[in-house]
Design a protein around this motif. Structure first.
Motif, PDB file in Angstrom:
ATOM      1  N   ARG A  17       0.827  -1.207   0.000  1.00 33.43           N
ATOM      2  CA  ARG A  17       0.000   0.000   0.000  1.00 33.43           C
ATOM      3  C   ARG A  17       0.860   1.256   0.000  1.00 33.43           C
ATOM      4  N   THR A  18       2.060   1.155  -0.537  1.00 31.42           N
ATOM      5  CA  THR A  18       2.980   2.285  -0.542  1.00 31.42           C
ATOM      6  C   THR A  18       2.366   3.487  -1.245  1.00 31.42           C
ATOM      7  N   MET A  19       1.823   3.272  -2.443  1.00 27.12           N
ATOM      8  CA  MET A  19       1.238   4.392  -3.190  1.00 27.12           C
ATOM      9  C   MET A  19      -0.025   4.914  -2.520  1.00 27.12           C
ATOM     10  N   LEU A  20      -0.844   4.021  -1.983  1.00 29.00           N
ATOM     11  CA  LEU A  20      -2.075   4.450  -1.315  1.00 29.00           C
ATOM     12  C   LEU A  20      -1.754   5.371  -0.151  1.00 29.00           C
ATOM     13  N   TRP A  21      -0.851   4.947   0.732  1.00 28.10           N
ATOM     14  CA  TRP A  21      -0.501   5.774   1.885  1.00 28.10           C
ATOM     15  C   TRP A  21       0.128   7.091   1.436  1.00 28.10           C
ATOM     16  N   GLY A  22       0.989   7.034   0.434  1.00 26.76           N
ATOM     17  CA  GLY A  22       1.660   8.247  -0.043  1.00 26.76           C
ATOM     18  C   GLY A  22       0.691   9.260  -0.620  1.00 26.76           C
ATOM     19  N   ILE A  23      -0.220   8.802  -1.466  1.00 25.95           N
ATOM     20  CA  ILE A  23      -1.181   9.722  -2.081  1.00 25.95           C
ATOM     21  C   ILE A  23      -2.147  10.267  -1.044  1.00 25.95           C
ATOM     22  N   LEU A  24      -2.636   9.415  -0.148  1.00 27.45           N
ATOM     23  CA  LEU A  24      -3.499   9.902   0.930  1.00 27.45           C
ATOM     24  C   LEU A  24      -2.779  10.939   1.793  1.00 27.45           C
ATOM     25  N   GLY A  25      -1.525  10.684   2.082  1.00 24.30           N
ATOM     26  CA  GLY A  25      -0.759  11.621   2.899  1.00 24.30           C
ATOM     27  C   GLY A  25      -0.565  12.963   2.219  1.00 24.30           C
ATOM     28  N   ILE A  26      -0.286  12.945   0.912  1.00 27.01           N
ATOM     29  CA  ILE A  26      -0.095  14.204   0.186  1.00 27.01           C
ATOM     30  C   ILE A  26      -1.394  14.990   0.125  1.00 27.01           C
ATOM     31  N   VAL A  27      -2.486  14.314  -0.236  1.00 29.66           N
ATOM     32  CA  VAL A  27      -3.767  15.002  -0.376  1.00 29.66           C
ATOM     33  C   VAL A  27      -4.237  15.551   0.970  1.00 29.66           C
ATOM     34  N   LEU A  28      -4.243  14.716   2.000  1.00 32.04           N
ATOM     35  CA  LEU A  28      -4.701  15.175   3.308  1.00 32.04           C
ATOM     36  C   LEU A  28      -3.742  16.193   3.920  1.00 32.04           C
ATOM     37  N   GLY A  29      -2.460  16.028   3.667  1.00 28.35           N
ATOM     38  CA  GLY A  29      -1.486  16.976   4.188  1.00 28.35           C
ATOM     39  C   GLY A  29      -1.623  18.350   3.569  1.00 28.35           C
ATOM     40  N   LEU A  30      -1.969  18.413   2.298  1.00 30.78           N
ATOM     41  CA  LEU A  30      -2.127  19.707   1.640  1.00 30.78           C
ATOM     42  C   LEU A  30      -3.483  20.343   1.917  1.00 30.78           C
ATOM     43  N   ILE A  31      -4.524  19.541   1.985  1.00 33.21           N
ATOM     44  CA  ILE A  31      -5.871  20.098   2.049  1.00 33.21           C
ATOM     45  C   ILE A  31      -6.325  20.366   3.473  1.00 33.21           C
ATOM     46  N   CYS A  32      -6.224  19.385   4.353  1.00 31.91           N
ATOM     47  CA  CYS A  32      -6.877  19.610   5.651  1.00 31.91           C
ATOM     48  C   CYS A  32      -5.992  19.339   6.854  1.00 31.91           C
ATOM     49  N   CYS A  33      -5.424  18.183   6.958  1.00 38.42           N
ATOM     50  CA  CYS A  33      -4.826  17.738   8.222  1.00 38.42           C
ATOM     51  C   CYS A  33      -3.349  17.431   8.061  1.00 38.42           C
ATOM     52  N   GLY A  34      -2.510  18.305   8.592  1.00 38.91           N
ATOM     53  CA  GLY A  34      -1.071  18.077   8.511  1.00 38.91           C
ATOM     54  C   GLY A  34      -0.631  16.849   9.274  1.00 38.91           C
ATOM     55  N   ILE A  35      -1.271  16.589  10.400  1.00 36.41           N
ATOM     56  CA  ILE A  35      -0.906  15.420  11.216  1.00 36.41           C
ATOM     57  C   ILE A  35      -1.176  14.134  10.438  1.00 36.41           C
ATOM     58  N   LEU A  36      -2.328  14.050   9.775  1.00 35.12           N
ATOM     59  CA  LEU A  36      -2.631  12.851   8.991  1.00 35.12           C
ATOM     60  C   LEU A  36      -1.665  12.702   7.819  1.00 35.12           C
ATOM     61  N   GLY A  37      -1.243  13.803   7.233  1.00 34.26           N
ATOM     62  CA  GLY A  37      -0.252  13.736   6.165  1.00 34.26           C
ATOM     63  C   GLY A  37       1.050  13.129   6.647  1.00 34.26           C
ATOM     64  N   ILE A  38       1.462  13.504   7.842  1.00 33.78           N
ATOM     65  CA  ILE A  38       2.695  12.953   8.413  1.00 33.78           C
ATOM     66  C   ILE A  38       2.528  11.473   8.731  1.00 33.78           C
ATOM     67  N   VAL A  39       1.393  11.107   9.305  1.00 31.39           N
ATOM     68  CA  VAL A  39       1.155   9.696   9.659  1.00 31.39           C
ATOM     69  C   VAL A  39       1.122   8.831   8.406  1.00 31.39           C
ATOM     70  N   PHE A  40       0.376   9.251   7.388  1.00 36.51           N
ATOM     71  CA  PHE A  40       0.308   8.461   6.162  1.00 36.51           C
ATOM     72  C   PHE A  40       1.651   8.456   5.427  1.00 36.51           C
ATOM     73  N   GLY A  41       2.407   9.529   5.537  1.00 35.16           N
ATOM     74  CA  GLY A  41       3.752   9.551   4.960  1.00 35.16           C
ATOM     75  C   GLY A  41       4.656   8.522   5.618  1.00 35.16           C
TER      76      GLY A  41
END
Length: 88
Positions: A17-41
């Motif tokens: 799920r490398t790409m899934l976590w990475g894309i979710l982290g980028i999208v959530l990190g840019l749009i709403c939640c920086g913490i979730l971006g870091i966790v998914f990263g």
């Protein structure tokens, strides 16, 4: 040499799920939640190491999360943070 995740017989088990976590982290990190971006990263980097993929998406997700947190802090500190609930 100690690998962080030694491969099981027949390679690493589980889903990659490398790409899934990475894309979710980028999208959530840019749009709403920086913490979730870091966790998914972090999850993306972990899976990238486990499955032998490139960890670039994970690093980008962490960077997006950090930028979101810093930007939110600066906007809040200067008083320019949007206040959608204020009906003045």
């Amino acid at each position: 040499m100690n690998a962080p995740y030694p491969p099981a017989r027949g390679g690493a088990q589980g889903r990659d799920r490398t790409m899934l976590w990475g894309i979710l982290g980028i999208v959530l990190g840019l749009i709403c939640c920086g913490i979730l971006g870091i966790v998914f990263g972090y999850l993306s980097i972990r899976d990238a190491k486990r499955f032998g993929n490139s960890p670039v998406l994970g690093y980008l997700a962490i960077a997006a999360g950090v930028l979101n947190i810093i930007g939110s802090f600066l906007l809040n500190a200067t008083g320019n943070y949007p206040d959608w609930y204020n009906n003045d």
